[in-house]
Design a protein around this motif. Sequence first.
Motif, PDB file in Angstrom:
ATOM      1  N   LEU A   7       0.729  -1.229   0.060  1.00  0.00           N
ATOM      2  CA  LEU A   7      -0.036  -0.042  -0.022  1.00  0.00           C
ATOM      3  C   LEU A   7       0.874   1.145  -0.175  1.00  0.00           C
ATOM      4  O   LEU A   7       0.368   2.265  -0.457  1.00  0.00           O
ATOM      5  CB  LEU A   7      -0.868   0.121   1.338  1.00  0.00           C
ATOM      6  N   ASP A   8       2.106   1.250   0.461  1.00  0.00           N
ATOM      7  CA  ASP A   8       2.903   2.502   0.589  1.00  0.00           C
ATOM      8  C   ASP A   8       4.256   2.229  -0.450  1.00  0.00           C
ATOM      9  O   ASP A   8       4.803   1.194  -0.128  1.00  0.00           O
ATOM     10  CB  ASP A   8       3.135   2.626   2.002  1.00  0.00           C
ATOM     11  N   SER A   9       4.349   3.164  -1.219  1.00  0.00           N
ATOM     12  CA  SER A   9       5.694   2.919  -2.004  1.00  0.00           C
ATOM     13  C   SER A   9       6.803   3.407  -1.110  1.00  0.00           C
ATOM     14  O   SER A   9       7.966   3.085  -1.473  1.00  0.00           O
ATOM     15  CB  SER A   9       5.494   3.713  -3.216  1.00  0.00           C
ATOM     16  N   GLN A  10       6.647   4.507  -0.556  1.00  0.00           N
ATOM     17  CA  GLN A  10       7.673   5.219   0.435  1.00  0.00           C
ATOM     18  C   GLN A  10       7.246   5.280   1.789  1.00  0.00           C
ATOM     19  O   GLN A  10       6.026   5.585   1.920  1.00  0.00           O
ATOM     20  CB  GLN A  10       8.231   6.358  -0.254  1.00  0.00           C
ATOM     21  N   VAL A  11       8.162   4.991   2.636  1.00  0.00           N
ATOM     22  CA  VAL A  11       7.819   5.121   4.349  1.00  0.00           C
ATOM     23  C   VAL A  11       9.105   5.945   5.031  1.00  0.00           C
ATOM     24  O   VAL A  11      10.150   5.174   4.971  1.00  0.00           O
ATOM     25  CB  VAL A  11       7.468   3.652   4.942  1.00  0.00           C
ATOM     26  N   THR A 108       8.344  -1.534  -1.091  1.00  0.00           N
ATOM     27  CA  THR A 108       8.082  -0.234  -0.308  1.00  0.00           C
ATOM     28  C   THR A 108       9.556   0.413   0.282  1.00  0.00           C
ATOM     29  O   THR A 108      10.342  -0.578   0.798  1.00  0.00           O
ATOM     30  CB  THR A 108       7.496  -0.539   0.990  1.00  0.00           C
ATOM     31  N   LEU A 109       9.890   1.705  -0.055  1.00  0.00           N
ATOM     32  CA  LEU A 109      11.155   1.901   0.113  1.00  0.00           C
ATOM     33  C   LEU A 109      11.007   2.441   1.444  1.00  0.00           C
ATOM     34  O   LEU A 109      10.571   3.418   1.820  1.00  0.00           O
ATOM     35  CB  LEU A 109      11.461   2.994  -0.847  1.00  0.00           C
ATOM     36  N   LEU A 110      11.787   1.868   2.437  1.00  0.00           N
ATOM     37  CA  LEU A 110      11.776   2.420   3.960  1.00  0.00           C
ATOM     38  C   LEU A 110      13.205   3.387   4.157  1.00  0.00           C
ATOM     39  O   LEU A 110      14.111   2.761   3.672  1.00  0.00           O
ATOM     40  CB  LEU A 110      11.741   1.146   4.856  1.00  0.00           C
ATOM     41  N   THR A 111      12.919   4.573   4.471  1.00  0.00           N
ATOM     42  CA  THR A 111      13.985   5.455   4.701  1.00  0.00           C
ATOM     43  C   THR A 111      14.048   5.812   6.157  1.00  0.00           C
ATOM     44  O   THR A 111      13.229   6.427   6.615  1.00  0.00           O
ATOM     45  CB  THR A 111      13.769   6.642   3.737  1.00  0.00           C
TER      46      THR A 111
END
Lengths: 114, 114
Positions: A7-11, A108-111
């Motif tokens: 659901l999230d492309s970036q977090v 999902t990209l986790l930064t």
Amino acid sequence: AQSVTQLDSQVPVFEEAPVELRCNYSSSVSVYLFWYVQYPNQGLQLLLKYLSGSTLVESINGFEAEFNKSQTSFHLRKPSVHISDTAEYFCAVSAAGSNYKLTFGKGTLLTVNP
Amino acid sequence: EADIYQTPRYLVIGTGKKITLECSQTMGHDKMYWYQQDPGMELHLIHYSYGVNSTEKGDLSSESTVSRIRTEHFPLTLESARPSHTSQYLCASSFIAPRDETQYFGPGTRLLVL
């Protein structure tokens, strides 16, 4: 056919904060579920998997995921993230009768920021 | 953890050249796979093999070809590279059911066709 939705492309999160990466799947048959992590310029590493048994599975570096059949979800959680957790995370599903073919979500990209 | 190797890690080549991407695994896995991954996108299966002399096409159509002459080796060949072939190529391997069919990935080859 099975499908996976992340659901999230970036977090983006701050260091030591909790994080949840969401994953929902669709399948008409029983499934196996996986989370893979991809660090920059590297291949995929298996983070954790659900095959059967306990619906809560854990990785060696503090991540956990819970298989929820009624909600068709397999969300990934960590109570306190580190800078080194910055990576792309892929959820994947393999359904019985699909010849164990893996279907991946878009990631999902986790930064993790200091 | 599986040991699976890919060479080269990076390849820049001109249009029309023939290239072979190498993949080897030392885990005794029966099944091997090739995935294509464009930047920021999910993985798409392009080829797989159940064992020696077995090759199958995956979900994503590809102009590449594969061979499986030895259990541990699964090379991918492009007879005439084109800019549209620019992508990351990931090799994976697994056992076959009833053994755990979890897929383990190599580090990938990043291909740039000029």
